[in-house]
Design an enzyme around this catalytic site. Structure first.
Site, PDB file in Angstrom:
ATOM      1  N   HIS A 170       0.873  -1.183   0.000  1.00 29.80           N
ATOM      2  CA  HIS A 170       0.000   0.000   0.000  1.00 29.80           C
ATOM      3  C   HIS A 170       0.909   1.232   0.000  1.00 29.80           C
ATOM      4  CE1 HIS A 170      -3.497  -2.550   0.571  1.00 29.80           C
ATOM      5  NE2 HIS A 170      -2.759  -3.233   1.441  1.00 29.80           N
ATOM      6  N   GLY A 195      -6.937   2.827   7.900  1.00 28.57           N
ATOM      7  CA  GLY A 195      -8.042   3.746   8.156  1.00 28.57           C
ATOM      8  C   GLY A 195      -9.255   3.090   8.794  1.00 28.57           C
ATOM      9  N   GLU A 196      -9.174   1.778   9.067  1.00 28.95           N
ATOM     10  CA  GLU A 196     -10.365   1.078   9.583  1.00 28.95           C
ATOM     11  C   GLU A 196     -10.684   1.433  11.035  1.00 28.95           C
ATOM     12  OE1 GLU A 196      -7.967  -0.792   7.743  1.00 28.95           O
ATOM     13  OE2 GLU A 196      -9.035  -2.370   6.661  1.00 28.95           O
ATOM     14  N   THR A 218      -9.106  -1.060   1.714  1.00 28.05           N
ATOM     15  CA  THR A 218     -10.484  -0.905   2.167  1.00 28.05           C
ATOM     16  C   THR A 218     -11.053   0.433   1.698  1.00 28.05           C
ATOM     17  OG1 THR A 218      -9.677  -1.932   4.192  1.00 28.05           O
ATOM     18  CG2 THR A 218     -11.948  -1.194   4.192  1.00 28.05           C
ATOM     19  N   ASP A 227       2.606  -6.783   2.098  1.00 26.96           N
ATOM     20  CA  ASP A 227       1.455  -5.982   2.534  1.00 26.96           C
ATOM     21  C   ASP A 227       1.972  -4.721   3.232  1.00 26.96           C
ATOM     22  OD1 ASP A 227      -1.242  -5.416   2.635  1.00 26.96           O
ATOM     23  OD2 ASP A 227      -1.680  -6.716   4.343  1.00 26.96           O
ATOM     24  N   SER A 242      -2.242  -1.322   7.773  1.00 22.48           N
ATOM     25  CA  SER A 242      -2.299  -1.126   9.224  1.00 22.48           C
ATOM     26  C   SER A 242      -2.422  -2.478   9.914  1.00 22.48           C
ATOM     27  CB  SER A 242      -3.478  -0.234   9.607  1.00 22.48           C
ATOM     28  OG  SER A 242      -4.701  -0.841   9.227  1.00 22.48           O
TER      29      SER A 242
HETATM   30 ZN    ZN Z   1      -5.489  -7.342   2.200  1.00 30.14          ZN
END
Ligand code: ZN
Length: 394
Positions: free
Chosen positions: A62, A68-69, A98, A284, A288
């Site tokens: 990313h 941001g979840e 997301t 990844d 987060s």
């Molecule tokens: Zn994922």
């Protein structure tokens, strides 16, 4: 600058033995037993005793930020050049995640171009967790055809409470768009799949393969080391020719809750008879990683690290005794093949000069070349991102 690397033990990732590597411009001009070249423009590097391996290919980062979840304050920062280069990662594939509302493909693409300018190679996925997929041009096939950096779509979330709860026909139609866009543009058109921790596991992918003309190889499911039962489902998926990607960023709590470290997941799959070419690892990076207390309250947020990819490669060789050739393929040639990045993931004449020199005992990174430019020298960055301090905090 022309670089001549002398006397390295070369893994292409196949073991080539002791060789010299000639770097001219952005590419590898020659790999041979003994190359002689002199002149002011030639810099000779004595790599006697070192391993020379391809720069690592990280299929999910990313790099413009993710997460941001847990609210706006939990959106993660973007990746810097040295986050990747100091860890030997020279190719990164960026994805949203997301959040495709406050995050955008325009921003992802801009960051990809910035990293490319600074010294590593970048590609992007269209879409995000959701179906219908958000796109750049309004159509997924068009994205693949018209946006050079766009090589597929993802990560599309399944088996996860954060997914758009897609059904098999929806996912099949999305995969068909990616497949045709990939065919017409000569790209992978791969569908990166974020697999969550729901009991349905890979059921949706099996339904698509059974009910449509889309082959299992069109999908690239990641986070397959999330727990033991998902890993087991992955072994069954591999029997259809499906690929499995394992996530190397983790924390103590994830492991305590049942996540299998990526290196261990590879080792277990090999013992279960899965072909090594179907197994890859990705970091990844910049995702987060929430940390909860015993009452389930969020007490901290960690950020996934691209460097975890190198650490998992080291673990795979040093703790699980997986031979170097096989271990390397999981982070070089196999992701390059799956993503159809024909100049990446291998050391050979005509490939991009993405080259690492590693300590033979610790597999620590000594030198890194990205498209022929020296990014790291003696384990110290010599090129920095535009806004990085000259001496970045490691
Ligand atoms: Zn994922």
């Amino acid at each position: 600058m022309i670089y001549l690397i002398k006397n390295a033990q070369v893994y292409s990732p196949e073991a080539l033995g002791r060789c010299d590597i000639l770097i001219a411009g952005t590419g590898i001009a020659e790999i041979a037993d003994d190359i002689s070249l002199s002149g002011d423009a030639v810099q000779v590097i004595d790599a006697g005793g070192m391993l020379a391996v391809p720069g690592l290919v990280d299929s999910l980062v990313h790099f413009s930020g993710g997460g941001g979840e847990g609210g706006f304050h939990t959106r993660t920062p973007d990746m810097t050049l040295t986050d990747a280069s100091l860890a030997g990662v020279t190719t990164v594939i960026g994805a949203l995640g997301t959040d495709a509302t406050t995050r955008s493909h325009a921003d992802l693409l801009a960051k990809a171009h910035a990293l490319d300018y600074e010294g590593i190679s970048t590609y992007c996925y269209s879409g995000s967790y959701q179906i219908p997929a958000k796109t750049i041009t309004g159509d997924l096939t068009r994205d693949l055809l018209l946006i050079d950096k766009c090589i597929g779509v993802g990560e599309i979330a399944i088996a996860d409470h954060r997914s758009s709860q897609p059904d098999a026909p929806q996912l099949a139609r999305l995969a068909a768009q990616a497949r045709v866009g990939g065919m017409l543009s000569g790209k992978a058109g791969i569908v990166s799949i974020h697999v969550g921790d729901s009991e349905t596991k890979l059921d949706l992918l099996h339904q698509v393969v059974e009910q449509s003309d889309i082959p299992a190889q069109q999908f690239y499911p990641t986070h397959m080391n999330r727990n033991a039962s998902l890993l087991e489902a992955g072994v069954a998926w591999s029997k259809l020719g499906g690929r499995l990607d394992f996530t190397t960023s983790t924390n103590a709590q994830f492991i305590a809750d049942g996540e299998i470290p990526a290196a261990e997941a590879v080792a277990r799959c090999l013992r279960a008879g899965v072909n090594i070419a179907q197994l890859t690892m990705s970091s990844d990076g910049n995702a987060s990683l929430p940390v909860f207390d015993e009452q389930g309250e969020l007490i901290g947020l960690e950020v996934g690290k691209v460097a975890s990819l190198l650490h998992s490669l080291q673990t795979l060789v040093q703790e699980y005794d997986v031979p170097m050739v096989k271990a390397l393929s999981c982070v070089t040639s196999s992701p390059a093949d799956i993503l159809r990045l024909s100049r990446k993931g291998r050391l050979a004449r005509g490939k991009d000069a993405d080259i690492l020199l590693l300590d033979p005992d610790t597999l620590a990174v000594r030198d890194v070349f990205g498209r022929g430019q020296r990014l790291v020298e003696n384990a110290t960055a010599v090129r920095f991102g535009t806004f990085e301090a000259p001496e970045p905090v490691r």
